[in-house]
Motif scaffolding. Structure first.
Motif, PDB file in Angstrom:
ATOM      1  N   ALA A  73      -7.715 -27.760   4.412  1.00  0.00           N
ATOM      2  CA  ALA A  73      -8.219 -27.615   5.783  1.00  0.00           C
ATOM      3  C   ALA A  73      -8.531 -26.156   6.097  1.00  0.00           C
ATOM      4  O   ALA A  73      -9.238 -25.860   7.050  1.00  0.00           O
ATOM      5  N   LYS A  74      -8.013 -25.247   5.283  1.00  0.00           N
ATOM      6  CA  LYS A  74      -8.169 -23.806   5.571  1.00  0.00           C
ATOM      7  C   LYS A  74      -9.147 -23.100   4.642  1.00  0.00           C
ATOM      8  O   LYS A  74      -9.776 -22.123   5.028  1.00  0.00           O
ATOM      9  N   VAL A  75      -9.232 -23.559   3.405  1.00  0.00           N
ATOM     10  CA  VAL A  75     -10.169 -22.958   2.436  1.00  0.00           C
ATOM     11  C   VAL A  75     -10.848 -24.100   1.676  1.00  0.00           C
ATOM     12  O   VAL A  75     -10.305 -25.207   1.606  1.00  0.00           O
ATOM     13  N   PRO A  76     -12.020 -23.813   1.078  1.00  0.00           N
ATOM     14  CA  PRO A  76     -12.671 -24.861   0.281  1.00  0.00           C
ATOM     15  C   PRO A  76     -11.754 -25.321  -0.852  1.00  0.00           C
ATOM     16  O   PRO A  76     -11.034 -24.504  -1.436  1.00  0.00           O
ATOM     17  N   LEU A  77     -11.778 -26.609  -1.137  1.00  0.00           N
ATOM     18  CA  LEU A  77     -10.957 -27.196  -2.198  1.00  0.00           C
ATOM     19  C   LEU A  77     -11.894 -27.728  -3.280  1.00  0.00           C
ATOM     20  O   LEU A  77     -12.778 -28.539  -2.992  1.00  0.00           O
ATOM     21  N   ARG A  78     -11.700 -27.246  -4.528  1.00  0.00           N
ATOM     22  CA  ARG A  78     -12.550 -27.668  -5.646  1.00  0.00           C
ATOM     23  C   ARG A  78     -11.695 -27.946  -6.865  1.00  0.00           C
ATOM     24  O   ARG A  78     -11.017 -27.035  -7.318  1.00  0.00           O
ATOM     25  N   PRO A  79     -11.722 -29.120  -7.465  1.00  0.00           N
ATOM     26  CA  PRO A  79     -12.452 -30.313  -7.026  1.00  0.00           C
ATOM     27  C   PRO A  79     -11.901 -30.826  -5.692  1.00  0.00           C
ATOM     28  O   PRO A  79     -10.830 -30.430  -5.268  1.00  0.00           O
ATOM     29  N   SER A  80     -12.642 -31.764  -5.098  1.00  0.00           N
ATOM     30  CA  SER A  80     -12.293 -32.263  -3.768  1.00  0.00           C
ATOM     31  C   SER A  80     -11.043 -33.126  -3.800  1.00  0.00           C
ATOM     32  O   SER A  80     -10.576 -33.557  -4.852  1.00  0.00           O
ATOM     33  N   ILE A  81     -10.529 -33.395  -2.617  1.00  0.00           N
ATOM     34  CA  ILE A  81      -9.335 -34.240  -2.511  1.00  0.00           C
ATOM     35  C   ILE A  81      -9.646 -35.671  -2.951  1.00  0.00           C
ATOM     36  O   ILE A  81      -8.756 -36.381  -3.438  1.00  0.00           O
ATOM     37  N   ASP A  82     -10.897 -36.105  -2.830  1.00  0.00           N
ATOM     38  CA  ASP A  82     -11.261 -37.440  -3.302  1.00  0.00           C
ATOM     39  C   ASP A  82     -11.026 -37.577  -4.798  1.00  0.00           C
ATOM     40  O   ASP A  82     -10.530 -38.600  -5.276  1.00  0.00           O
ATOM     41  N   ALA A  83     -11.414 -36.535  -5.542  1.00  0.00           N
ATOM     42  CA  ALA A  83     -11.232 -36.577  -6.993  1.00  0.00           C
ATOM     43  C   ALA A  83      -9.754 -36.680  -7.324  1.00  0.00           C
ATOM     44  O   ALA A  83      -9.337 -37.433  -8.216  1.00  0.00           O
ATOM     45  N   LEU A  84      -8.957 -35.935  -6.583  1.00  0.00           N
ATOM     46  CA  LEU A  84      -7.517 -35.934  -6.812  1.00  0.00           C
ATOM     47  C   LEU A  84      -6.925 -37.307  -6.496  1.00  0.00           C
ATOM     48  O   LEU A  84      -6.113 -37.853  -7.251  1.00  0.00           O
ATOM     49  N   ARG A  85      -7.324 -37.864  -5.374  1.00  0.00           N
ATOM     50  CA  ARG A  85      -6.823 -39.145  -4.916  1.00  0.00           C
ATOM     51  C   ARG A  85      -7.161 -40.240  -5.932  1.00  0.00           C
ATOM     52  O   ARG A  85      -6.304 -41.034  -6.320  1.00  0.00           O
ATOM     53  N   VAL A  86      -8.394 -40.245  -6.380  1.00  0.00           N
ATOM     54  CA  VAL A  86      -8.823 -41.268  -7.341  1.00  0.00           C
ATOM     55  C   VAL A  86      -8.056 -41.115  -8.653  1.00  0.00           C
ATOM     56  O   VAL A  86      -7.554 -42.081  -9.226  1.00  0.00           O
ATOM     57  N   ALA A  87      -7.948 -39.866  -9.141  1.00  0.00           N
ATOM     58  CA  ALA A  87      -7.324 -39.650 -10.442  1.00  0.00           C
ATOM     59  C   ALA A  87      -5.828 -39.909 -10.410  1.00  0.00           C
ATOM     60  O   ALA A  87      -5.213 -40.212 -11.427  1.00  0.00           O
ATOM     61  N   ALA A  88      -5.229 -39.797  -9.215  1.00  0.00           N
ATOM     62  CA  ALA A  88      -3.773 -39.947  -9.118  1.00  0.00           C
ATOM     63  C   ALA A  88      -3.355 -41.415  -9.060  1.00  0.00           C
ATOM     64  O   ALA A  88      -2.167 -41.723  -9.131  1.00  0.00           O
ATOM     65  N   ASP A  89      -4.306 -42.320  -8.956  1.00  0.00           N
ATOM     66  CA  ASP A  89      -3.992 -43.739  -8.789  1.00  0.00           C
ATOM     67  C   ASP A  89      -4.783 -44.531  -9.831  1.00  0.00           C
ATOM     68  O   ASP A  89      -6.013 -44.603  -9.779  1.00  0.00           O
ATOM     69  N   ARG A  90      -4.048 -45.161 -10.761  1.00  0.00           N
ATOM     70  CA  ARG A  90      -4.724 -45.813 -11.886  1.00  0.00           C
ATOM     71  C   ARG A  90      -5.649 -46.949 -11.460  1.00  0.00           C
ATOM     72  O   ARG A  90      -6.613 -47.253 -12.174  1.00  0.00           O
ATOM     73  N   ILE A  91      -5.349 -47.598 -10.337  1.00  0.00           N
ATOM     74  CA  ILE A  91      -6.236 -48.674  -9.891  1.00  0.00           C
ATOM     75  C   ILE A  91      -7.523 -48.091  -9.295  1.00  0.00           C
ATOM     76  O   ILE A  91      -8.633 -48.547  -9.613  1.00  0.00           O
ATOM     77  N   GLU A  92      -7.363 -47.078  -8.469  1.00  0.00           N
ATOM     78  CA  GLU A  92      -8.561 -46.451  -7.883  1.00  0.00           C
ATOM     79  C   GLU A  92      -9.466 -45.895  -8.984  1.00  0.00           C
ATOM     80  O   GLU A  92     -10.692 -46.003  -8.936  1.00  0.00           O
TER      81      GLU A  92
END
Lengths: 367, 367
Positions: free
Chosen positions: B85-104
């Protein structure tokens, strides 16, 4: 299990920084002795801050290390002696003493049968006149100690240049060296391990501008005979000093002659390309030797070139956009004549390397 | 003049350490977010110490950086969100969320037309029995999140293994994956820049032992068709996630089929050989991308192999004595099953590489 080996590095400039970066992966932790906390090596590892004449700081430094080395040859000998009394010093203080004094250095070269330009010790205007009568003009008058990057020297072309030159250079103990009409400057780097084993890097070829190294390419365009002579010279110095670590020898090539100019008892600017282009970088080689570890291969992969960044920094993107270019910044503020970084390119063949080098020079020359 | 770019790295393990070491030369300063000051990245650069749920420490971290990234995929999403929320995040949080969940992750693969082993979400013993009826045995039951290095998974070979397996794994949201009789495991690494440009590393081939990567070689022994498929898969993921940084995709090769196993939104263990063997290492590539700099060449020089040091450290000299071996220690205390370092060898041809690899394995297997 193996313990982390701690190597103390007297000095904290870019050479100390690149030593520290090379040490981390192989479990060799460098501890830099710095005058100021903003020196290049401090950002990348442990350090002790102290003046060269601060015995308490030097003792604190010595207490934190297993072995000591130095990253430039103008470290005050007293400081080196104090640290060397407490932990092993590699290379030895003799190597430092010889390399720090142009007369001692050239005298050693002569004793070892290493060809040099004619030279004479100068302690007065009378000495200078007498030496000019023997050596002739043009010649170069240099202070015996503390000279680097073209500082502390004057080129003497005519008898008018000779008059008062010794006084103008500070009336300090000096050396007069005959001017050599060389075709190219080359440097031979090598490393000697604690067990006496020796490995040589391929000869590098150097171009200076205003007394400061500008570009270095490796391997040099030199005959096998020249390269063999350079290696024989370096081996003679390494063995006579029972040297441990990387040693650099700068030479002039004039036809079939190879004349030693000076040596540096440390990693050297003309070996920076070894980070990307050699199997083992000069920084890793120096640390392996100093830490008593086996030496690595000094073989080069293809052809390399290094361009110094002097006095000005490029935008990183302008360098990184060049295919195969590697940027090395030292974390120093730019000032005229100050080395603030370098760029290395590598390619499998000479033409590929030259094309990349030309691209780098286009950016760097426009700064 | 150009200012130092500061990249915050959430996590301070060996990947963060190697990112920091890659950043220093090119003027990219990594700031690690560590739980403890003795974590691997802390010794080589700046860091902020704090728990994942410490808002003040996370804010302090965010205030010191220009852009943030992460070095492992199990960083709590709340912490990532706060920094993002304070600085750009790369890769995005979507990439992290998807990779952290084997079903996603597997659902994304399927949506993108990327072949995978059969799979099903498991939230109860009933789900498990139903899925086994469809997918068959053998199969692997894995927790959807927080699994790594073979942890959080059970291989089910018979119906006896199935009974109670969901409960035994903690009755946590899980995935059942059909067992693939693969010939080899490979991984495709690539990097996407902030401008959308993409570069692929050559496919690597991996050998696991006890669920932990043991040896990786590159380039993999794979057909051009297989390599093209791997690149097409990776490109689809990179583009669908508007991904910036290095992404690793682990795959099974079974004949002409290439099935995606999992992805890691970060630099990856199967890319460590790129430090010595690629023109631009995966660590430098990731930082270039995250910092918005141009990508470098991902070309490999010759043939490389990497051996993980798991649970025990060799004497550095025993590795460094092997011609062409490069030692990487992470500054971690050895414990069973813990990755504490790796060794890379490189050679111009496959036979030379294999000979060096055999020498390394002789030392490492004797630990």
């Amino acid at each position: 299990m193996s313990r982390t080996m701690r190597v103390g590095v007297l000095g904290a400039g870019q050479l100390g920084r690149m030593l520290a970066l090379a040490g981390h992966p192989m479990g060799v932790r460098c501890v830099a002795y710095a005058q100021q906390p903003d020196e290049p090596a401090c950002a990348v590892g442990e350090h002790v801050i102290g003046a060269w004449d601060d015995p308490a700081a030097l003792d604190e430094f010595a207490s934190r290390i297993d072995v000591a080395t130095y990253e430039f040859e103008n470290v005050p000998l007293e400081a080196v002696r104090r640290v060397g009394a407490k932990v092993p010093l590699r290379p030895s203080i003799d190597a430092l003493r010889v390399a720090a004094d142009r007369i001692e250095e050239k005298t050693l070269f002569r004793e070892l049968g290493i060809d040099t330009p004619p030279f004479a010790a100068i302690d007065s205007e009378d000495d200078l006149r007498a030496a000019v009568a023997t050596i002739g003009l043009p010649a170069v008058l240099k202070t015996r100690t503390m000279g680097y990057d073209g500082k502390g020297q004057r080129v003497l072309r005519t008898m008018q240049d000779v008059d008062g030159a010794f006084t103008a250079l500070g009336a300090r103990p000096s050396i007069l060296e005959g001017f050599v009409a060389f075709e190219r400057e080359v440097s031979q780097l090598g490393v000697r391990g604690a067990d006496g084993s020796i490995a040589f890097y391929p000869l590098a070829e150097n171009v200076h501008r205003d007394g400061i190294l500008r570009v270095s390419i490796a391997p040099a365009r030199a005959t096998i005979a020249i390269e063999e002579t350079a290696r024989a010279y370096l081996r003679a110095i390494l063995e006579s000093l029972d040297y441990v670590g990387v040693l650099a020898l700068e030479l002039f090539q004039a036809g079939d002659r190879l004349l030693a100019n000076e040596m540096a008892p440390r990693v050297h600017n003309t070996g920076h390309h070894t980070i990307e282009a050699a199997e083992t970088s000069q920084f890793e080689s120096h640390l392996r030797a100093v830490a008593g570890l086996p030496l690595g291969s000094t073989a080069l992969h293809g052809h390399a070139a290094m361009v110094n960044l002097v006095g000005a920094l490029p935008e990183p993107a302008s360098i990184l956009a060049i295919d195969g270019a590697h940027l090395h910044l030292y974390g120093k503020e730019p000032r005229p004549g100050r080395k603030v970084g370098h760029v290395t390119v590598r390619a499998d063949d000479e033409a590929g390397r030259d094309a990349r080098l030309a691209e780098v020079l286009r950016v760097v020359d426009a700064l």
